[in-house]
Enzyme design. Structure first.
Site, mmCIF file in Angstrom:
data_model
loop_
_atom_site.group_PDB
_atom_site.id
_atom_site.type_symbol
_atom_site.label_atom_id
_atom_site.label_comp_id
_atom_site.label_asym_id
_atom_site.label_seq_id
_atom_site.Cartn_x
_atom_site.Cartn_y
_atom_site.Cartn_z
ATOM 1 N N LYS A 114 3.759 6.727 0.404
ATOM 2 C CA LYS A 114 2.895 5.576 0.681
ATOM 3 C C LYS A 114 1.972 5.395 -0.507
ATOM 4 O O LYS A 114 1.663 6.370 -1.209
ATOM 5 C CB LYS A 114 2.053 5.835 1.938
ATOM 6 C CG LYS A 114 1.521 4.587 2.590
ATOM 7 C CD LYS A 114 2.580 3.945 3.481
ATOM 8 C CE LYS A 114 2.091 2.672 4.111
ATOM 9 N NZ LYS A 114 3.097 2.157 5.063
HETATM 10 P P1 NAD Z 1 -0.495 -7.731 7.221
HETATM 11 O O1 NAD Z 1 -1.496 -7.549 6.170
HETATM 12 O O2 NAD Z 1 0.575 -8.747 7.042
HETATM 13 O O3 NAD Z 1 -1.220 -8.069 8.606
HETATM 14 C C1 NAD Z 1 -2.208 -7.253 9.153
HETATM 15 C C2 NAD Z 1 -2.899 -8.021 10.263
HETATM 16 O O4 NAD Z 1 -3.860 -7.167 10.877
HETATM 17 C C3 NAD Z 1 -3.661 -9.242 9.774
HETATM 18 O O5 NAD Z 1 -3.552 -10.271 10.731
HETATM 19 C C4 NAD Z 1 -5.100 -8.739 9.694
HETATM 20 O O6 NAD Z 1 -6.048 -9.775 9.797
HETATM 21 C C5 NAD Z 1 -5.114 -7.840 10.897
HETATM 22 N N1 NAD Z 1 -6.199 -6.870 10.874
HETATM 23 C C6 NAD Z 1 -6.731 -6.224 9.809
HETATM 24 N N2 NAD Z 1 -7.750 -5.445 10.214
HETATM 25 C C7 NAD Z 1 -7.834 -5.589 11.548
HETATM 26 C C8 NAD Z 1 -8.687 -5.066 12.542
HETATM 27 N N3 NAD Z 1 -9.680 -4.201 12.221
HETATM 28 N N4 NAD Z 1 -8.485 -5.436 13.831
HETATM 29 C C9 NAD Z 1 -7.492 -6.297 14.128
HETATM 30 N N5 NAD Z 1 -6.667 -6.843 13.238
HETATM 31 C C10 NAD Z 1 -6.847 -6.503 11.972
HETATM 32 O O7 NAD Z 1 0.135 -6.284 7.500
HETATM 33 P P2 NAD Z 1 1.512 -5.923 8.182
HETATM 34 O O8 NAD Z 1 2.518 -5.739 7.108
HETATM 35 O O9 NAD Z 1 1.781 -6.869 9.290
HETATM 36 O O10 NAD Z 1 1.198 -4.472 8.763
HETATM 37 C C11 NAD Z 1 0.595 -4.290 10.030
HETATM 38 C C12 NAD Z 1 0.831 -2.858 10.504
HETATM 39 O O11 NAD Z 1 2.239 -2.629 10.580
HETATM 40 C C13 NAD Z 1 0.282 -1.758 9.599
HETATM 41 O O12 NAD Z 1 -0.126 -0.665 10.376
HETATM 42 C C14 NAD Z 1 1.491 -1.382 8.767
HETATM 43 O O13 NAD Z 1 1.395 -0.075 8.237
HETATM 44 C C15 NAD Z 1 2.578 -1.484 9.804
HETATM 45 N N6 NAD Z 1 3.921 -1.656 9.249
HETATM 46 C C16 NAD Z 1 4.222 -2.696 8.428
HETATM 47 C C17 NAD Z 1 5.509 -2.817 7.952
HETATM 48 C C18 NAD Z 1 5.938 -3.979 7.104
HETATM 49 O O14 NAD Z 1 7.122 -4.093 6.811
HETATM 50 N N7 NAD Z 1 5.063 -4.873 6.701
HETATM 51 C C19 NAD Z 1 6.481 -1.863 8.284
HETATM 52 C C20 NAD Z 1 6.137 -0.821 9.139
HETATM 53 C C21 NAD Z 1 4.847 -0.729 9.618
#
Ligand code: NAD
Length: 424
Positions: A114
């Site tokens: 990561k």
């Molecule tokens: P992103 O940046 O596209 O979206 C994150 C969202 O969470 C946004 O809407 C943001 O405003 C919101 N957010 C941020 N802080 C917050 C808070 N304190 N309370 C509520 N909402 C909040 O990110 P993403 O890629 O969608 O990732 C989201 C989660 O999924 C993370 O934990 C990430 O590690 C996990 N994840 C992502 C992927 C991927 O392919 N993008 C894969 C596996 C896991």
């Protein structure tokens, strides 16, 4: 088992301790070789870089960046890149550890890593983000490579970020190296289906659980915390499938409508205005209130430790599908399990992202690209297979879902480490 603890390294933060606690439960359960267990409690390497860039106002700012490889027994390290103002080395290390278990659980020949930068991307211009990403890529250059460690997107980063990483790396090497990063735009070696992969994967596994629990998805109530790549896509697909998405939120809070939200319209609105409750589609709701809504499916898709000892008794969903990494603390895990909530653990629920990232990497290495239908079918096949394996393990070992999923992933890595032996 009492474990000897030496002086704590820099990455020993609460989130990292949480990841290690999860590991220790499984380590005891699997009766792991203590030497291998000791190695798995620490990352293979944890890189800190300081990234100076010129800001648009002419001044210089230095940002701290990280790249952590947890384990590479099964193959090259793979993991996302997070841009967020609160991250630290410990959180990135925990996330790298979870990536190791996740890749192994779903059977990918990849290790766990990561990376990230402590910055607030929402307050930075596109030019600043480009300079930051390019300098970060250069600083972590000794660690990454298509055979070594392949970054992908995560919170605060997107296709554009991956394109800059790919371009910067390629410029250093002297020719185009698409396999250096995944989650790229399709026209420079990205995979069809990647942008929706994680959210789609959440939906595939959730649908399977709903089928087993006899929950009719048509009209099922869904709440989603986080309206980004994962949360929005999961909400959109579930909405298309007939679910009623009654609440979604982002970092500034959320919006609630018992009759169901129009996800497409809300998404259009959110591109212009980050305050979702200022849309006319529903009432304002806080992130905490959203988690405590009565619903069939709750999808935390934002940050870690959102469901914890403080609110676990108030969670009222039937299925908790963990789109985010580490959204549930071990205390909450126990409470939710005792209350009969079906948890789809993060390393399974959100593994669609790394599965299609793996497909993207394979396509880039072969210079041969697949059709989206084929990609989504392969994704579903891997996910349902991993889900079935987890269910078999829960019954065989009489453990809850997370422990079962971790047991499968960790055992695969331990077996590989034992057969490879300790170098030198
Ligand atoms: P992103 O940046 O596209 O979206 C994150 C969202 O969470 C946004 O809407 C943001 O405003 C919101 N957010 C941020 N802080 C917050 C808070 N304190 N309370 C509520 N909402 C909040 O990110 P993403 O890629 O969608 O990732 C989201 C989660 O999924 C993370 O934990 C990430 O590690 C996990 N994840 C992502 C992927 C991927 O392919 N993008 C894969 C596996 C896991």
């Amino acid at each position: 088992m009492v474990r000897e603890r030496r002086e704590k390294p820099e990455y020993h933060t609460p989130i990292y301790e949480m990841a290690v606690r999860q590991f220790d439960i499984v380590s005891d359960r699997l009766d792991l070789d203590p030497n291998v267990a000791e190695r798995l409690r620490s990352p293979k390497c944890a890189f800190i870089v300081n990234i100076p860039i010129k800001m648009d106002n002419g001044r210089l700012s230095v940002f701290q960046g990280y790249r952590v490889q947890h384990n590479i027994a099964l193959g090259p390290a793979k993991g996302g890149t997070r841009y967020h103002q609160d991250i630290n080395l410990g959180e990135i290390t925990a996330l790298a550890m979870w990536m190791s278990w996740k890749c192994a659980l779903v059977g990918l020949p990849l290790g766990g890593a990561k990376g990230g930068i402590r910055c607030n991307p929402r307050e930075m211009s596109r030019g600043e983000l480009q300079r930051l990403t390019r300098r970060y890529t250069t600083e972590i250059f000794p660690l990454i490579g298509p055979e070594r460690d392949i970054p992908g997107p995560d919170v605060g980063t997107d296709e554009q970020t991956m394109a800059w990483i790919m371009d910067t790396y390629s410029m250093q090497i002297g020719y185009s190296v698409p396999g250096i990063a995944t989650g790229k735009p399709v026209n420079i070696g990205g995979s069809l289906g990647r942008s929706e992969a994680t959210g789609r994967g959440v939906v595939y596994v959730t649908s399977e659980v709903a089928r087993i629990l006899n929950i009719n998805l048509d009209g099922a109530e869904v709440a989603v915390q986080g309206f980004g790549n994962v949360g929005y896509v999961a909400a959109k697909i579930l909405h298309e499938m007939g679910c009623r998405v009654i609440a979604v939120s982002n970092s500034l809070g959320g919006v609630f409508n018992k009759k169901g939200l129009d996800i497409n319209k809300l998404h259009e609105f959110s591109k212009k205005n980050h305050i979702l409750s200022e849309s006319k589609y529903g009432d304002r709701i806080t992130n905490l209130e959203l988690l405590e809504l009565e619903c069939d499916i709750l999808i935390p898709a934002a940050l870690s430790a959102q469901i914890n000892g403080d609110n676990a008794t108030k969670i009222k969903c039937r299925i908790l599908a963990e789109g985010a990494n580490g959204p549930t603390t071990p205390e909450a895990d126990q409470i939710l399990t005792d209350r009969g909530i079906f948890i789809i653990p993060d390393i399974l629920a959100n593994s669609g992202g790394v599965i299609i990232s793996y497909f993207e990497w394979v396509q880039d290495l072969q210079n041969f690209f697949w059709k989206e239908k084929e990609i989504n079918e392969k994704l579903k096949d891997i996910l349902i297979n991993a889900f079935n394996n987890m269910m078999i393990m829960t019954k065989k070992e009489k453990v809850e879902n997370r422990t079962a999923a971790l047991m499968i992933g960790i055992k695969k890595i331990v077996d590989a480490m034992l057969i490879r032996g300790l170098y030198p």
